[in-house]
Write a protein that holds these residues in place. Structure first.
Motif, short mmCIF file in Angstrom:
data_model
loop_
_atom_site.label_atom_id
_atom_site.label_comp_id
_atom_site.label_asym_id
_atom_site.label_seq_id
_atom_site.Cartn_x
_atom_site.Cartn_y
_atom_site.Cartn_z
N LEU B 2 0.85 -1.20 0.00
CA LEU B 2 0.00 0.00 0.00
C LEU B 2 0.89 1.26 0.00
CD1 LEU B 2 -3.09 0.53 2.24
CD2 LEU B 2 -1.27 2.23 2.26
N ASN B 5 2.53 1.87 -3.33
CA ASN B 5 1.57 2.41 -4.31
C ASN B 5 1.36 3.90 -4.11
OD1 ASN B 5 1.02 0.27 -5.86
ND2 ASN B 5 -0.85 -0.36 -4.80
N ALA B 6 1.25 4.26 -2.80
CA ALA B 6 1.03 5.68 -2.50
C ALA B 6 2.22 6.51 -2.97
CB ALA B 6 0.81 5.86 -1.00
N ALA B 9 2.08 6.86 -6.58
CA ALA B 9 1.05 7.80 -7.00
C ALA B 9 1.53 9.24 -6.86
CB ALA B 9 -0.22 7.57 -6.18
N VAL B 10 2.22 9.52 -5.75
CA VAL B 10 2.74 10.88 -5.53
C VAL B 10 3.74 11.21 -6.63
CG1 VAL B 10 4.17 12.31 -4.03
CG2 VAL B 10 2.36 10.92 -3.04
N LEU B 12 3.94 9.95 -9.64
CA LEU B 12 3.22 10.14 -10.90
C LEU B 12 2.59 11.53 -10.93
CD1 LEU B 12 1.88 9.10 -13.54
CD2 LEU B 12 0.01 8.23 -12.12
N GLY B 13 1.94 11.85 -9.79
CA GLY B 13 1.29 13.17 -9.72
C GLY B 13 2.28 14.29 -9.94
N LEU B 14 3.46 14.21 -9.30
CA LEU B 14 4.46 15.27 -9.44
C LEU B 14 5.02 15.31 -10.86
CD1 LEU B 14 6.31 15.00 -6.00
CD2 LEU B 14 4.73 16.79 -6.75
N CYS B 17 2.73 17.02 -13.00
CA CYS B 17 2.76 18.43 -12.64
C CYS B 17 3.85 19.19 -13.38
CB CYS B 17 2.99 18.44 -11.14
SG CYS B 17 3.43 19.88 -10.32
N PRO B 19 5.06 19.33 -16.55
CA PRO B 19 4.80 20.11 -17.76
C PRO B 19 3.98 21.37 -17.49
CG PRO B 19 4.12 17.81 -18.04
CD PRO B 19 4.47 18.00 -16.62
N ILE B 20 3.16 21.35 -16.42
CA ILE B 20 2.37 22.53 -16.12
C ILE B 20 3.30 23.67 -15.72
CG2 ILE B 20 0.61 23.52 -14.60
CD1 ILE B 20 -0.54 20.67 -14.33
N ALA B 21 4.26 23.34 -14.84
CA ALA B 21 5.19 24.37 -14.40
C ALA B 21 6.06 24.82 -15.57
CB ALA B 21 6.06 23.85 -13.26
N GLY B 22 6.44 23.87 -16.43
CA GLY B 22 7.16 24.21 -17.65
C GLY B 22 8.58 24.66 -17.38
#
Lengths: 287, 280
Positions: B2, B5-6, B9-10, B12-14, B17, B19-22
């Motif tokens: 567990l 996985n967490a 996931a973090v 993956l999330g980062l 993120c 490309p958004i910050a660029g």
């Protein structure tokens, strides 16, 4: 349970992400790189002052599609300039050139892109803070007329790759007098001109950008489109030289007449046999 | 499992993120919000030290030599002349007078440069914040060459203050229309601390210290500006309708009917020696 943990972690990551990019983060990679100092490219026929259509020499060779009335006005202005006057070139008094003459880039140009506004700065005559609003606003009900006009722009992603590559601009709300270039090629005095521009980087050379300018003006028989190009100064720290038109200005306008200041500071004629200014408001001391 | 996985996931999330910050993203939240239109507070005129009145009331710490220049300028103004104030011919205010902000100001913050666009006389300041040093050889200008540094005094990864030093100036320059002069050697150094008011983020402060050879000591003033919501920008073209004319070092006025007229009582007409004598 496992999925809920992962979901929670993803949520946390999203929050971290938001904090990292900031609520006001601005991804300038989304916009074309128009940073730096831009210098207007003149065509091979160029010479003298920059012309509106840069591939043609300024003056009558611009082939501006003027109406008969404005063609006559332009020709009378050229006669006056030949005799030493300034004709319909209003910038001789340091008036702001306004649109579209400002885009002739007599001095280097800087473009600053922010999400809501694109600024175009040209140091010539120091009267140019072109603001192109890209925040989705509509035309205001009332526009205070100005030499630069009121510009609304829209960024376009023509390739659909998530990056803007074209800025479309429309500019209205003018005052005058304005001319296309220092030859005095006039815009209509009703100041109802509309300009449509397409601003984009050259696909082959990112150190060139283009501005396709279309003028709709009551002094023209049809819309007039010219293609302007600017070259980037590749110096990452270009030198910006302050240009102050009023400094050392030798032209003096009194009433409707233009005079010159001599090197020793006295008023002198600009034309053969030009009459001196009327000094009726001074007490006559001589004779 | 567990836990792994967490973490995954973090990560993956980062990763999503990024490309958004660029690569070239500008994190505006790192900088104070200087956006919008800034005006002088109500009741403040065109004086440099806004805590004092105009003219002599400014109590500029001038050396005796420049106090005498100032007094002579005031005397000329009392007779209808322009005294030491050079701006009547549309010469720009330059530093530090430009910060009197007679017409509104806009501040554009970018990582390498902060721009100040001031509508009056359409002046512009570029404050370089890219770590450069003062160039050895640079064309002097009325607004000078400004180098700035962002300061995170609260150590919270957000800048609060822009410290600026401006040199390489040219003249003539005065502090305000009364003509309190800066030294004509133009070696003035102007230091500024620009920051938002802690209690009210719609108030901007600029603490300006001027070091100049016409002063007996560095002179510090605190200027304030008020943010205007939903601004309208009105173009200012100094030359448009300017009634002042300068000929042979003398200032004259244009009458409403377009003729030259004296600015001072008993002022002589300009010398017209270069015109043909039509009479006699």
């Amino acid at each position: 349970m496992l999925d809920r943990g992962a979901m929670g972690a993803l949520g946390l990551a999203a929050m971290l992400c938001l904090a990292a990019s900031g609520a006001r983060a601005f991804d300038d990679a989304q916009y074309p790189n128009l940073k730096g100092q831009w210098i207007g490219v003149r065509g091979t026929a160029g010479g003298g002052q920059p012309s509106f259509d840069p591939i043609k020499r300024w003056g009558t060779t611009q082939d501006a599609p003027l109406t008969g009335e404005y063609e006559a006005l332009f020709k009378a202005n050229l006669v006056d300039q030949r005799e030493g006057g300034q004709g319909t070139n209003a910038t001789s008094t340091c008036l702001a050139p306004g649109m579209p003459m400002v885009m002739n880039a007599h001095s280097p140009m800087e473009i600053i892109i922010l999400p809501e506004v694109t600024y175009i700065r040209v140091d010539h005559i120091r009267d140019t803070h072109r603001r192109i609003f890209t925040d989705g606003r509509d035309w205001p009900a009332e526009i205070e007329p100005s030499f630069d006009g009121y510009s609304i722009g829209q960024w376009i992603d023509t390739k659909g790759d998530g990056r803007y590559d074209l800025l479309e601009v429309e500019t209205r709300g003018f005052k005058g007098p304005r001319s296309y270039d220092a030859s005095g090629l006039p815009l209509h005095r009703d100041n109802k001109s509309v300009f449509k521009e397409r601003i984009y980087l050259d696909r082959a050379n990112p150190n060139l950008f283009h501005d396709d300018v279309t003028v709709i003006d009551d002094g023209l028989t049809r819309p007039w489109t010219v293609h302007k190009t600017y070259r980037r100064n590749t110096n990452p720290r270009p030198i910006w030289v302050e240009y102050v038109c009023a400094e050392g200005q030798q032209l003096v306008h009194i009433g409707n007449e233009g005079y010159m200041l001599s090197a020793d500071g006295y008023l002198m004629p600009t034309r053969k046999n030009q009459a001196p200014p009327d000094l009726k408001y001074f007490k006559q001391t001589q004779k | 499992m567990l836990y792994r996985n967490a973490i995954g996931a973090v990560s993956l999330g980062l990763a999503l993120c990024a490309p958004i910050a660029g690569a070239r993203a500008l994190d505006e939240s790192k900088y104070p919000d200087f956006a919008g239109q800034w005006k002088r507070p109500p009741g403040i005129g065109n004086q440099f030290d806004t805590s004092k009145g105009q003219g002599r009331a400014q109590q500029v710490p001038l050396t005796p030599e420049y106090q005498a220049v100032f007094e002579a300028g005031l005397a000329d103004q009392a007779l209808g002349g322009q005294g030491n104030d050079p701006t009547y011919t549309c010469i720009p205010d330059g530093m530090p007078r430009v910060m009197n902000v007679i017409f509104p100001m806009e501040i554009i913050v970018t990582p390498n440069t902060t721009y100040m666009l001031i509508e009056y006389l359409t002046q512009q300041r570029r404050i370089y914040t890219d770590g450069r040093t003062l160039p050895e050889d640079f064309e002097p200008s009325f607004t000078g060459y400004s180098i700035g540094k962002w300061i995170d005094a609260d150590a919270n990864r957000r800048y609060q203050t822009l410290e600026v030093e401006t040199r390489l100036l040219k003249g003539p320059r005065t502090y305000d229309p009364s003509g309190a002069p800066l030294h004509p050697d133009n070696q003035s150094v102007v230091q500024e601390r620009i920051y938002l008011d802690k209690a009210n983020h719609d108030i901007l402060h600029d603490d300006i210290t001027t070091v100049d050879h016409a002063l007996t000591r560095p002179w510090t003033v605190n200027k304030r500006y008020v943010r205007v919501p939903n601004p309208i920008w009105v173009e200012s073209s100094c030359s448009e309708g300017n009634p002042h004319v300068r000929i042979d070092g003398q200032s004259y006025m244009m009458s409403a009917d377009g003729h030259l007229m004296p600015a001072k009582k008993g002022q002589k007409a300009p010398d017209l020696r270069y015109f043909n004598e039509p009479k006699k």
